[in-house]
Design a protein around this motif. Sequence first.
Motif, PDB file in Angstrom:
ATOM      1  N   ALA A  40      39.497  45.434  34.195  1.00  0.00           N
ATOM      2  CA  ALA A  40      38.065  45.964  34.671  1.00  0.00           C
ATOM      3  C   ALA A  40      37.373  44.616  35.411  1.00  0.00           C
ATOM      4  O   ALA A  40      37.055  44.937  36.551  1.00  0.00           O
ATOM      5  CB  ALA A  40      37.329  46.327  33.592  1.00  0.00           C
ATOM      6  N   VAL A  41      37.758  43.653  34.851  1.00  0.00           N
ATOM      7  CA  VAL A  41      36.940  42.284  35.252  1.00  0.00           C
ATOM      8  C   VAL A  41      37.644  42.105  36.784  1.00  0.00           C
ATOM      9  O   VAL A  41      37.112  41.681  37.867  1.00  0.00           O
ATOM     10  CB  VAL A  41      36.947  41.253  34.440  1.00  0.00           C
ATOM     11  CG1 VAL A  41      36.801  39.831  35.151  1.00  0.00           C
ATOM     12  CG2 VAL A  41      36.198  41.360  33.199  1.00  0.00           C
ATOM     13  N   LEU A  42      39.011  41.979  36.745  1.00  0.00           N
ATOM     14  CA  LEU A  42      39.784  41.963  37.895  1.00  0.00           C
ATOM     15  C   LEU A  42      39.467  42.955  39.121  1.00  0.00           C
ATOM     16  O   LEU A  42      39.232  42.472  40.145  1.00  0.00           O
ATOM     17  CB  LEU A  42      41.355  41.718  37.715  1.00  0.00           C
ATOM     18  CG  LEU A  42      41.612  40.480  36.978  1.00  0.00           C
ATOM     19  CD1 LEU A  42      43.308  40.845  36.411  1.00  0.00           C
ATOM     20  CD2 LEU A  42      41.668  39.391  37.869  1.00  0.00           C
ATOM     21  N   LEU A  43      39.424  44.133  38.796  1.00  0.00           N
ATOM     22  CA  LEU A  43      38.905  45.059  39.766  1.00  0.00           C
ATOM     23  C   LEU A  43      37.563  44.879  40.262  1.00  0.00           C
ATOM     24  O   LEU A  43      37.534  45.117  41.460  1.00  0.00           O
ATOM     25  CB  LEU A  43      39.329  46.457  39.009  1.00  0.00           C
ATOM     26  CG  LEU A  43      40.602  46.994  38.924  1.00  0.00           C
ATOM     27  CD1 LEU A  43      40.707  48.310  38.032  1.00  0.00           C
ATOM     28  CD2 LEU A  43      41.451  47.095  40.109  1.00  0.00           C
ATOM     29  N   TYR A  97      33.865  43.743  44.559  1.00  0.00           N
ATOM     30  CA  TYR A  97      32.640  43.308  44.920  1.00  0.00           C
ATOM     31  C   TYR A  97      32.700  41.937  45.149  1.00  0.00           C
ATOM     32  O   TYR A  97      31.711  41.439  46.050  1.00  0.00           O
ATOM     33  CB  TYR A  97      31.981  43.654  43.916  1.00  0.00           C
ATOM     34  CG  TYR A  97      31.894  45.373  43.484  1.00  0.00           C
ATOM     35  CD1 TYR A  97      30.968  46.043  44.625  1.00  0.00           C
ATOM     36  CD2 TYR A  97      32.487  45.727  42.749  1.00  0.00           C
ATOM     37  CE1 TYR A  97      31.093  47.263  44.297  1.00  0.00           C
ATOM     38  CE2 TYR A  97      32.291  47.277  42.385  1.00  0.00           C
ATOM     39  CZ  TYR A  97      31.571  47.932  43.295  1.00  0.00           C
ATOM     40  OH  TYR A  97      31.483  49.199  43.178  1.00  0.00           O
ATOM     41  N   LYS A  98      33.476  41.157  44.734  1.00  0.00           N
ATOM     42  CA  LYS A  98      33.173  39.836  44.910  1.00  0.00           C
ATOM     43  C   LYS A  98      34.236  39.019  46.049  1.00  0.00           C
ATOM     44  O   LYS A  98      34.349  37.963  46.333  1.00  0.00           O
ATOM     45  CB  LYS A  98      33.198  38.949  43.684  1.00  0.00           C
ATOM     46  CG  LYS A  98      32.126  39.377  42.877  1.00  0.00           C
ATOM     47  CD  LYS A  98      30.769  39.036  43.498  1.00  0.00           C
ATOM     48  CE  LYS A  98      29.605  39.619  42.527  1.00  0.00           C
ATOM     49  NZ  LYS A  98      28.453  39.148  43.024  1.00  0.00           N
ATOM     50  N   ASP A 114      35.479  39.296  48.843  1.00  0.00           N
ATOM     51  CA  ASP A 114      34.867  38.807  50.180  1.00  0.00           C
ATOM     52  C   ASP A 114      34.129  37.321  50.295  1.00  0.00           C
ATOM     53  O   ASP A 114      34.299  36.408  51.078  1.00  0.00           O
ATOM     54  CB  ASP A 114      33.834  39.657  50.941  1.00  0.00           C
ATOM     55  CG  ASP A 114      34.675  40.772  51.484  1.00  0.00           C
ATOM     56  OD1 ASP A 114      35.943  40.875  51.802  1.00  0.00           O
ATOM     57  OD2 ASP A 114      34.323  42.056  51.653  1.00  0.00           O
ATOM     58  N   ASN A 115      33.207  37.313  49.131  1.00  0.00           N
ATOM     59  CA  ASN A 115      32.476  35.938  48.900  1.00  0.00           C
ATOM     60  C   ASN A 115      33.507  34.901  48.604  1.00  0.00           C
ATOM     61  O   ASN A 115      33.310  33.561  48.832  1.00  0.00           O
ATOM     62  CB  ASN A 115      31.373  36.162  48.044  1.00  0.00           C
ATOM     63  CG  ASN A 115      30.326  37.065  48.348  1.00  0.00           C
ATOM     64  OD1 ASN A 115      30.155  36.983  49.763  1.00  0.00           O
ATOM     65  ND2 ASN A 115      29.617  37.770  47.680  1.00  0.00           N
ATOM     66  N   ILE A 116      34.435  35.209  47.701  1.00  0.00           N
ATOM     67  CA  ILE A 116      35.390  34.368  47.103  1.00  0.00           C
ATOM     68  C   ILE A 116      36.303  33.593  47.911  1.00  0.00           C
ATOM     69  O   ILE A 116      36.568  32.619  48.474  1.00  0.00           O
ATOM     70  CB  ILE A 116      36.064  34.586  45.994  1.00  0.00           C
ATOM     71  CG1 ILE A 116      35.130  34.910  44.824  1.00  0.00           C
ATOM     72  CG2 ILE A 116      37.253  33.758  45.584  1.00  0.00           C
ATOM     73  CD1 ILE A 116      35.600  35.624  43.675  1.00  0.00           C
ATOM     74  N   ILE A 117      36.807  34.443  49.125  1.00  0.00           N
ATOM     75  CA  ILE A 117      37.775  34.233  50.278  1.00  0.00           C
ATOM     76  C   ILE A 117      37.034  33.850  51.439  1.00  0.00           C
ATOM     77  O   ILE A 117      37.342  32.828  52.111  1.00  0.00           O
ATOM     78  CB  ILE A 117      38.809  35.186  50.374  1.00  0.00           C
ATOM     79  CG1 ILE A 117      39.562  35.764  49.261  1.00  0.00           C
ATOM     80  CG2 ILE A 117      39.720  35.100  51.694  1.00  0.00           C
ATOM     81  CD1 ILE A 117      40.357  34.570  48.602  1.00  0.00           C
ATOM     82  N   LEU A 118      35.862  34.772  51.921  1.00  0.00           N
ATOM     83  CA  LEU A 118      35.513  34.439  53.199  1.00  0.00           C
ATOM     84  C   LEU A 118      34.476  33.459  53.475  1.00  0.00           C
ATOM     85  O   LEU A 118      34.768  32.668  54.307  1.00  0.00           O
ATOM     86  CB  LEU A 118      34.635  35.849  53.526  1.00  0.00           C
ATOM     87  CG  LEU A 118      34.267  35.962  54.968  1.00  0.00           C
ATOM     88  CD1 LEU A 118      35.354  35.833  55.950  1.00  0.00           C
ATOM     89  CD2 LEU A 118      33.432  37.191  55.067  1.00  0.00           C
ATOM     90  N   ASN A 119      33.702  32.809  52.508  1.00  0.00           N
ATOM     91  CA  ASN A 119      32.678  31.978  52.717  1.00  0.00           C
ATOM     92  C   ASN A 119      33.542  30.557  52.905  1.00  0.00           C
ATOM     93  O   ASN A 119      33.122  29.708  53.694  1.00  0.00           O
ATOM     94  CB  ASN A 119      31.947  31.815  51.555  1.00  0.00           C
ATOM     95  CG  ASN A 119      30.636  33.242  51.782  1.00  0.00           C
ATOM     96  OD1 ASN A 119      30.553  33.687  52.740  1.00  0.00           O
ATOM     97  ND2 ASN A 119      30.407  33.551  50.629  1.00  0.00           N
ATOM     98  N   VAL A 168      30.279  37.340  60.104  1.00  0.00           N
ATOM     99  CA  VAL A 168      31.006  38.163  59.440  1.00  0.00           C
ATOM    100  C   VAL A 168      30.708  38.298  58.151  1.00  0.00           C
ATOM    101  O   VAL A 168      30.711  37.103  57.535  1.00  0.00           O
ATOM    102  CB  VAL A 168      32.548  37.705  59.774  1.00  0.00           C
ATOM    103  CG1 VAL A 168      33.608  38.385  59.075  1.00  0.00           C
ATOM    104  CG2 VAL A 168      32.891  37.846  61.284  1.00  0.00           C
ATOM    105  N   LYS A 169      30.865  39.563  57.431  1.00  0.00           N
ATOM    106  CA  LYS A 169      30.490  39.701  56.033  1.00  0.00           C
ATOM    107  C   LYS A 169      31.515  40.252  55.283  1.00  0.00           C
ATOM    108  O   LYS A 169      31.599  40.148  53.978  1.00  0.00           O
ATOM    109  CB  LYS A 169      29.438  40.417  56.047  1.00  0.00           C
ATOM    110  CG  LYS A 169      28.016  39.925  56.529  1.00  0.00           C
ATOM    111  CD  LYS A 169      27.010  41.068  56.299  1.00  0.00           C
ATOM    112  CE  LYS A 169      25.691  40.406  56.680  1.00  0.00           C
ATOM    113  NZ  LYS A 169      25.245  40.346  57.948  1.00  0.00           N
ATOM    114  N   LYS A 170      32.739  40.705  55.848  1.00  0.00           N
ATOM    115  CA  LYS A 170      33.876  41.156  55.444  1.00  0.00           C
ATOM    116  C   LYS A 170      34.962  40.742  55.791  1.00  0.00           C
ATOM    117  O   LYS A 170      35.168  40.540  57.278  1.00  0.00           O
ATOM    118  CB  LYS A 170      33.876  42.631  55.363  1.00  0.00           C
ATOM    119  CG  LYS A 170      32.773  43.579  54.635  1.00  0.00           C
ATOM    120  CD  LYS A 170      32.858  44.711  54.341  1.00  0.00           C
ATOM    121  CE  LYS A 170      31.847  45.371  53.845  1.00  0.00           C
ATOM    122  NZ  LYS A 170      32.066  45.801  52.251  1.00  0.00           N
TER     123      LYS A 170
END
Length: 115
Positions: A18-21, A26-27, A29-34, A71-73
């Motif tokens: 559940a935590v991984l999903l 939800y996170k 994009d923030n973990i990879i994109l920023n 870019v947000k996603k």
Amino acid sequence: MKKGCFVKTIIFLTIITAVLLYMINYKFDNIILNPSKQIIINRISQELSIVKESPEKDSLKLLIRNYIMRVKKVKSFSGSEIGNFVDSLKIALADSVIDRHEYKNLYMILNRKVN
């Protein structure tokens, strides 16, 4: 294996799943994109270092930086617009000079789809 140990294992695996999903949905994009944004901007600056100094070069750097920061996603980077932009940028960089026509073309490609 005892029944209690099996039940604890199933509960633990369910919570971890559940935590991984949640993180992926939800996170991600923030973990990879920023962190990737700054890496991409630095890489493009290196590529543009071979181009002769001009107002169009400065404007192109600013245009690319602003686009990347908007870019947000992660999905936004995987489109035909980005492919067209990269191809056009390679053609523009071939002669080491960015002229007004090339800049206008790159500007139009990037501003077709704003996320």
